[in-house]
Design a protein around this motif. Structure first.
Motif, PDB file in Angstrom:
ATOM      1  N   ALA A  47      16.232  17.288 -18.648  1.00 28.07           N
ATOM      2  CA  ALA A  47      17.778  18.554 -18.497  1.00 28.07           C
ATOM      3  C   ALA A  47      18.300  18.074 -17.506  1.00 28.07           C
ATOM      4  O   ALA A  47      19.403  18.109 -16.624  1.00 28.07           O
ATOM      5  CB  ALA A  47      17.538  19.950 -17.931  1.00 28.07           C
ATOM      6  N   LYS A  48      18.177  17.189 -16.616  1.00 30.80           N
ATOM      7  CA  LYS A  48      18.258  16.623 -15.430  1.00 30.80           C
ATOM      8  C   LYS A  48      18.638  15.301 -15.241  1.00 30.80           C
ATOM      9  O   LYS A  48      19.743  14.759 -14.922  1.00 30.80           O
ATOM     10  CB  LYS A  48      17.210  17.023 -14.102  1.00 30.80           C
ATOM     11  N   ASN A  49      18.581  14.496 -16.661  1.00 30.29           N
ATOM     12  CA  ASN A  49      19.458  13.067 -16.923  1.00 30.29           C
ATOM     13  C   ASN A  49      18.785  12.371 -16.916  1.00 30.29           C
ATOM     14  O   ASN A  49      19.355  11.397 -16.094  1.00 30.29           O
ATOM     15  CB  ASN A  49      20.354  13.587 -17.239  1.00 30.29           C
ATOM     16  N   THR A  50      17.624  12.627 -16.162  1.00 31.37           N
ATOM     17  CA  THR A  50      17.083  11.824 -15.618  1.00 31.37           C
ATOM     18  C   THR A  50      15.546  10.945 -15.505  1.00 31.37           C
ATOM     19  O   THR A  50      14.835  11.689 -16.447  1.00 31.37           O
ATOM     20  CB  THR A  50      16.499  12.579 -13.666  1.00 31.37           C
ATOM     21  N   VAL A  51      15.401   9.992 -15.488  1.00 31.23           N
ATOM     22  CA  VAL A  51      14.115   9.244 -15.341  1.00 31.23           C
ATOM     23  C   VAL A  51      12.921   8.641 -13.807  1.00 31.23           C
ATOM     24  O   VAL A  51      14.241   8.053 -13.684  1.00 31.23           O
ATOM     25  CB  VAL A  51      14.131   8.373 -16.742  1.00 31.23           C
ATOM     26  N   ALA A  52      12.459   8.858 -13.913  1.00 33.84           N
ATOM     27  CA  ALA A  52      11.896   8.462 -13.051  1.00 33.84           C
ATOM     28  C   ALA A  52      10.506   7.392 -12.635  1.00 33.84           C
ATOM     29  O   ALA A  52       9.676   7.659 -14.186  1.00 33.84           O
ATOM     30  CB  ALA A  52      11.007   9.775 -11.731  1.00 33.84           C
TER      31      ALA A  52
ATOM     32  N   ALA B 120       7.752   0.093 -18.094  1.00 31.27           N
ATOM     33  CA  ALA B 120       7.057   0.415 -18.293  1.00 31.27           C
ATOM     34  C   ALA B 120       8.256   1.116 -19.065  1.00 31.27           C
ATOM     35  O   ALA B 120       9.462   1.450 -19.250  1.00 31.27           O
ATOM     36  CB  ALA B 120       7.085   2.553 -17.396  1.00 31.27           C
ATOM     37  N   GLY B 121       7.647   2.315 -20.066  1.00 33.17           N
ATOM     38  CA  GLY B 121       8.884   3.061 -20.622  1.00 33.17           C
ATOM     39  C   GLY B 121       8.589   4.595 -21.704  1.00 33.17           C
ATOM     40  O   GLY B 121       7.139   4.831 -21.498  1.00 33.17           O
ATOM     41  N   ILE B 122       9.313   5.226 -22.251  1.00 30.28           N
ATOM     42  CA  ILE B 122       9.416   6.199 -22.407  1.00 30.28           C
ATOM     43  C   ILE B 122      10.023   6.820 -23.364  1.00 30.28           C
ATOM     44  O   ILE B 122      11.387   6.905 -23.505  1.00 30.28           O
ATOM     45  CB  ILE B 122       9.444   7.166 -20.622  1.00 30.28           C
ATOM     46  N   SER B 123       9.576   7.708 -24.500  1.00 24.71           N
ATOM     47  CA  SER B 123       9.876   8.237 -25.485  1.00 24.71           C
ATOM     48  C   SER B 123      11.439   8.821 -25.013  1.00 24.71           C
ATOM     49  O   SER B 123      11.540   9.717 -23.943  1.00 24.71           O
ATOM     50  CB  SER B 123       9.014   8.827 -26.225  1.00 24.71           C
ATOM     51  N   ARG B 124      11.547   9.398 -26.133  1.00 21.08           N
ATOM     52  CA  ARG B 124      13.822  10.371 -25.824  1.00 21.08           C
ATOM     53  C   ARG B 124      12.870  11.619 -25.073  1.00 21.08           C
ATOM     54  O   ARG B 124      13.480  12.217 -24.617  1.00 21.08           O
ATOM     55  CB  ARG B 124      13.872  10.721 -27.002  1.00 21.08           C
TER      56      ARG B 124
ATOM     57  N   GLY C 167       0.564  -1.025  -0.356  1.00 15.96           N
ATOM     58  CA  GLY C 167       0.411   0.157  -0.420  1.00 15.96           C
ATOM     59  C   GLY C 167       0.948   1.166   0.033  1.00 15.96           C
ATOM     60  O   GLY C 167       0.592   2.824  -0.113  1.00 15.96           O
ATOM     61  N   ASP C 168       2.753   1.252   0.579  1.00 16.61           N
ATOM     62  CA  ASP C 168       3.033   2.502  -0.055  1.00 16.61           C
ATOM     63  C   ASP C 168       3.580   3.269  -1.371  1.00 16.61           C
ATOM     64  O   ASP C 168       3.095   1.819  -2.167  1.00 16.61           O
ATOM     65  CB  ASP C 168       4.208   1.961   0.988  1.00 16.61           C
ATOM     66  N   SER C 169       3.889   3.878  -1.606  1.00 18.91           N
ATOM     67  CA  SER C 169       4.812   4.563  -2.645  1.00 18.91           C
ATOM     68  C   SER C 169       6.249   4.503  -2.273  1.00 18.91           C
ATOM     69  O   SER C 169       6.762   4.491  -1.688  1.00 18.91           O
ATOM     70  CB  SER C 169       3.703   5.829  -2.811  1.00 18.91           C
ATOM     71  N   LEU C 170       6.412   4.788  -3.355  1.00 18.21           N
ATOM     72  CA  LEU C 170       7.694   4.192  -4.041  1.00 18.21           C
ATOM     73  C   LEU C 170       7.944   5.222  -4.844  1.00 18.21           C
ATOM     74  O   LEU C 170       7.454   4.817  -5.283  1.00 18.21           O
ATOM     75  CB  LEU C 170       8.683   3.074  -3.491  1.00 18.21           C
ATOM     76  N   ARG C 171       9.231   5.368  -4.637  1.00 17.58           N
ATOM     77  CA  ARG C 171       9.925   6.972  -6.564  1.00 17.58           C
ATOM     78  C   ARG C 171      11.234   6.432  -6.561  1.00 17.58           C
ATOM     79  O   ARG C 171      12.391   6.425  -6.015  1.00 17.58           O
ATOM     80  CB  ARG C 171       9.850   8.157  -6.021  1.00 17.58           C
ATOM     81  N   LEU C 172      11.061   5.427  -7.694  1.00 18.88           N
ATOM     82  CA  LEU C 172      12.675   5.098  -8.060  1.00 18.88           C
ATOM     83  C   LEU C 172      13.021   6.099  -9.686  1.00 18.88           C
ATOM     84  O   LEU C 172      12.479   6.596  -9.752  1.00 18.88           O
ATOM     85  CB  LEU C 172      12.425   3.929  -9.057  1.00 18.88           C
ATOM     86  N   SER C 173      15.069   6.475  -8.821  1.00 18.87           N
ATOM     87  CA  SER C 173      14.811   7.278 -10.224  1.00 18.87           C
ATOM     88  C   SER C 173      16.669   6.802 -11.313  1.00 18.87           C
ATOM     89  O   SER C 173      16.948   5.999 -10.214  1.00 18.87           O
ATOM     90  CB  SER C 173      15.857   8.332  -9.597  1.00 18.87           C
ATOM     91  N   CYS C 174      16.364   7.307 -12.161  1.00 16.49           N
ATOM     92  CA  CYS C 174      17.598   6.524 -13.050  1.00 16.49           C
ATOM     93  C   CYS C 174      18.367   8.026 -13.600  1.00 16.49           C
ATOM     94  O   CYS C 174      17.890   8.601 -13.894  1.00 16.49           O
ATOM     95  CB  CYS C 174      17.050   5.734 -14.006  1.00 16.49           C
ATOM     96  N   THR C 175      19.596   7.877 -13.109  1.00 14.27           N
ATOM     97  CA  THR C 175      20.568   9.214 -13.595  1.00 14.27           C
ATOM     98  C   THR C 175      21.757   8.602 -14.406  1.00 14.27           C
ATOM     99  O   THR C 175      22.673   6.895 -14.708  1.00 14.27           O
ATOM    100  CB  THR C 175      21.349   9.576 -12.333  1.00 14.27           C
ATOM    101  N   ALA C 176      21.620   9.652 -15.757  1.00 11.91           N
ATOM    102  CA  ALA C 176      22.434   9.213 -16.184  1.00 11.91           C
ATOM    103  C   ALA C 176      23.461   9.962 -16.750  1.00 11.91           C
ATOM    104  O   ALA C 176      23.295  11.146 -16.447  1.00 11.91           O
ATOM    105  CB  ALA C 176      21.740   8.877 -17.836  1.00 11.91           C
ATOM    106  N   SER C 177      25.182   9.084 -17.644  1.00 12.37           N
ATOM    107  CA  SER C 177      26.107  10.327 -18.323  1.00 12.37           C
ATOM    108  C   SER C 177      26.136   9.655 -18.689  1.00 12.37           C
ATOM    109  O   SER C 177      26.031   8.193 -19.097  1.00 12.37           O
ATOM    110  CB  SER C 177      26.748  10.847 -16.488  1.00 12.37           C
ATOM    111  N   GLY C 178      27.319  10.460 -19.496  1.00  8.95           N
ATOM    112  CA  GLY C 178      27.597   9.657 -20.938  1.00  8.95           C
ATOM    113  C   GLY C 178      27.014  10.383 -22.251  1.00  8.95           C
ATOM    114  O   GLY C 178      27.155  11.692 -21.990  1.00  8.95           O
ATOM    115  N   ARG C 179      26.983   9.623 -23.147  1.00  9.16           N
ATOM    116  CA  ARG C 179      26.349  10.340 -24.474  1.00  9.16           C
ATOM    117  C   ARG C 179      24.676  10.659 -24.096  1.00  9.16           C
ATOM    118  O   ARG C 179      24.456  11.055 -22.768  1.00  9.16           O
ATOM    119  CB  ARG C 179      26.087   9.082 -25.289  1.00  9.16           C
ATOM    120  N   THR C 180      24.341  11.786 -25.241  1.00 13.70           N
ATOM    121  CA  THR C 180      23.202  12.588 -24.852  1.00 13.70           C
ATOM    122  C   THR C 180      22.170  11.160 -24.675  1.00 13.70           C
ATOM    123  O   THR C 180      21.685  10.565 -25.407  1.00 13.70           O
ATOM    124  CB  THR C 180      22.668  13.298 -25.903  1.00 13.70           C
ATOM    125  N   PHE C 181      21.749  12.027 -23.124  1.00 13.58           N
ATOM    126  CA  PHE C 181      20.409  10.832 -22.696  1.00 13.58           C
ATOM    127  C   PHE C 181      19.432  11.348 -23.793  1.00 13.58           C
ATOM    128  O   PHE C 181      18.643  10.558 -23.736  1.00 13.58           O
ATOM    129  CB  PHE C 181      20.225  11.432 -21.048  1.00 13.58           C
TER     130      PHE C 181
END
Length: 123
Positions: A75-80, A49-53, A15-29
């Motif tokens: 702008a932050k190179n992140t996907v949540a 789940a998937g998300i477009s460019r 029943g709880d919630s959680l937020r995952l983050s994915c931080t990228a570095s290197g080539r243009t995210f």
């Protein structure tokens, strides 16, 4: 080369919630679509789940639709991955990955992967 680092996984109750983050570095995210996958012990890696460019297009697996939401901030190179109403069956290691493919559900279409972050949901 793209380096991906996931964070945010932890032990929570059903029943709880959680937020995952994915931080990228290197080539243009923003050159890549991004997917979240999960793998439970003894099971195959499963598309979540998937998300477009640009972030305008998203897809969620039926098992998480209405509970999980993927988003990105180029702008932050992140996907949540916002996960609400968590269930014990959501317990798994969660991975983010990048792809240049137009289909997102198969892990074989992804080229760069993070190390994963574990999520445990207790009943």
């Amino acid at each position: 080369q793209v380096q991906l680092v996931e964070s945010g996984g932890e032990l929570v109750q059903a029943g709880d919630s959680l937020r995952l983050s994915c931080t990228a570095s290197g080539r243009t995210f923003s050159n890549y679509a991004v997917g979240w996958f999960r793998q439970a012990p003894g099971k195959e890696r499963e598309f979540v789940a998937g998300i477009s460019r640009t972030g305008r297009s998203t897809v969620h697996a039926d098992s998480v639709k209405g509970r999980f939401t993927i988003s990105r901030d180029n702008a932050k190179n992140t996907v949540a991955l916002q996960m609400n109403s968590l269930k014990p069956e959501d317990t798994a290691v969660y991975y983010c990955a990048t792809t240049e493919a137009n289909t997102w559900s198969s892990p074989r279409n992804y080229n760069y992967w993070g190390q994963g972050t574990p999520v445990t949901v207790s009943s």
